[in-house]
Design a protein around this motif. Structure first.
Motif, PDB file in Angstrom:
ATOM      1  N   VAL A  28       0.838  -1.206   0.000  1.00  0.00           N
ATOM      2  CA  VAL A  28       0.000   0.000   0.000  1.00  0.00           C
ATOM      3  C   VAL A  28       0.872   1.255   0.000  1.00  0.00           C
ATOM      4  N   GLU A  29       1.851   1.288   0.878  1.00  0.00           N
ATOM      5  CA  GLU A  29       2.692   2.475   1.006  1.00  0.00           C
ATOM      6  C   GLU A  29       3.472   2.733  -0.282  1.00  0.00           C
ATOM      7  N   ARG A  30       3.978   1.685  -0.884  1.00  0.00           N
ATOM      8  CA  ARG A  30       4.723   1.853  -2.129  1.00  0.00           C
ATOM      9  C   ARG A  30       3.828   2.394  -3.244  1.00  0.00           C
ATOM     10  N   LEU A  31       2.645   1.839  -3.362  1.00  0.00           N
ATOM     11  CA  LEU A  31       1.721   2.287  -4.410  1.00  0.00           C
ATOM     12  C   LEU A  31       1.268   3.731  -4.169  1.00  0.00           C
ATOM     13  N   LEU A  32       1.055   4.085  -2.905  1.00  0.00           N
ATOM     14  CA  LEU A  32       0.678   5.464  -2.587  1.00  0.00           C
ATOM     15  C   LEU A  32       1.811   6.423  -2.940  1.00  0.00           C
ATOM     16  N   ASP A  33       3.042   6.023  -2.639  1.00  0.00           N
ATOM     17  CA  ASP A  33       4.196   6.860  -2.967  1.00  0.00           C
ATOM     18  C   ASP A  33       4.358   7.024  -4.474  1.00  0.00           C
ATOM     19  N   GLU A  34       3.848   6.044  -5.224  1.00  0.00           N
ATOM     20  CA  GLU A  34       3.924   6.109  -6.688  1.00  0.00           C
ATOM     21  C   GLU A  34       2.788   6.937  -7.288  1.00  0.00           C
ATOM     22  N   GLY A  35       1.905   7.457  -6.415  1.00  0.00           N
ATOM     23  CA  GLY A  35       0.872   8.363  -6.882  1.00  0.00           C
ATOM     24  C   GLY A  35      -0.533   7.807  -6.935  1.00  0.00           C
ATOM     25  N   GLU A  36      -0.717   6.541  -6.590  1.00  0.00           N
ATOM     26  CA  GLU A  36      -2.063   5.974  -6.585  1.00  0.00           C
ATOM     27  C   GLU A  36      -2.793   6.367  -5.305  1.00  0.00           C
ATOM     28  N   THR A  37      -4.114   6.342  -5.346  1.00  0.00           N
ATOM     29  CA  THR A  37      -4.895   6.604  -4.142  1.00  0.00           C
ATOM     30  C   THR A  37      -5.353   5.284  -3.555  1.00  0.00           C
ATOM     31  N   PHE A  38      -5.688   5.308  -2.281  1.00  0.00           N
ATOM     32  CA  PHE A  38      -6.086   4.070  -1.616  1.00  0.00           C
ATOM     33  C   PHE A  38      -7.354   3.492  -2.241  1.00  0.00           C
ATOM     34  N   THR A  39      -8.265   4.359  -2.664  1.00  0.00           N
ATOM     35  CA  THR A  39      -9.512   3.873  -3.264  1.00  0.00           C
ATOM     36  C   THR A  39      -9.263   3.162  -4.589  1.00  0.00           C
ATOM     37  N   GLU A  40      -8.182   3.529  -5.273  1.00  0.00           N
ATOM     38  CA  GLU A  40      -7.872   2.922  -6.566  1.00  0.00           C
ATOM     39  C   GLU A  40      -7.233   1.541  -6.433  1.00  0.00           C
TER      40      GLU A  40
END
Length: 211
Positions: A28-40
């Motif tokens: 989750v943290e890696r994907l968020l840092d890459e610009g994705e949102t949690f809902t996505e």
């Protein structure tokens, strides 16, 4: 003997749940840092990136919100313990003492800032998460309010301040500051943020009684 067996089984399950949570949150943290949102981020994406099956995910978590809430409860406990040092400050507290406890809060929060942001975003539509975040803020406001009132009674906090409103303002300003300013700050910038935070709190609560 049966009770020992059940206890051991619960311990193993708790350990496995913690391990699963850690693996998933790293994704989750890696994907968020890459610009994705949690809902996505879908559960399918999470388990795939974590090398985990959907069935394993649902053994331990009801949904993505449950995963985030489980993590949030742990970090809230950690932050509450650190904040407790602030509430214990007494008449002999110096500006350096105040800076030390506030720095501990900021540094405890800093490694989790990305997931904390996701938690607050999730709270906008997830009732369970919103209840947790509201509860955390309520506890923090109440703790500071109690400290202010005790300090006013003992004479080391400005007696002219309305305790409840001052506690609410300081707590919510800090929450927004941690949420918006700490994320992405360099080590040097973080020290400057801590210094500014200390100045706000010291000059608001303690400095008037030292003059």
């Amino acid at each position: 003997m049966p009770s020992v067996t059940r206890s051991s089984s619960k311990s193993v399950r708790a350990r496995r749940r913690d391990e699963a949570r850690q693996r998933l949150l790293e994704v989750v943290e890696r994907l968020l840092d890459e610009g994705e949102t949690f809902t996505e981020i879908s559960v399918e994406r999470l388990v795939s990136e974590a090398g985990m099956s959907r069935s394993t995910f649902y053994v331990y978590f009801e949904d993505k919100g449950d995963l985030l809430r489980a993590w949030f409860a742990d970090i809230v406990a950690e932050l509450s313990e650190v904040a407790g040092a602030w509430w214990k400050l007494g008449p002999d507290a110096t500006r350096d003492d105040v800076r030390e406890v506030l720095a501990a809060i900021v540094r405890t929060y800093r490694p989790h800032v990305t997931l904390m942001a996701a938690t607050y975003d999730t709270a906008a539509y997830d009732v369970g998460t919103r209840e947790l975040t509201d509860s955390m803020m309520g506890v923090n406001v109440a703790g500071l309010r109690k400290h202010i009132r005790a300090g006013q009674k003992a004479g080391f906090i400005d007696a002219s301040l309305p305790a409840a409103q001052t506690a609410a303002w300081l707590t919510w300003m800090a929450e927004r500051g941690l949420h918006q300013l700490v994320r992405g700050a360099s080590d040097n910038e973080l020290e400057q943020l801590i210094e500014a935070y200390t100045g706000i709190v010291w000059n608001t609560l303690y400095a008037p009684t030292r003059r």
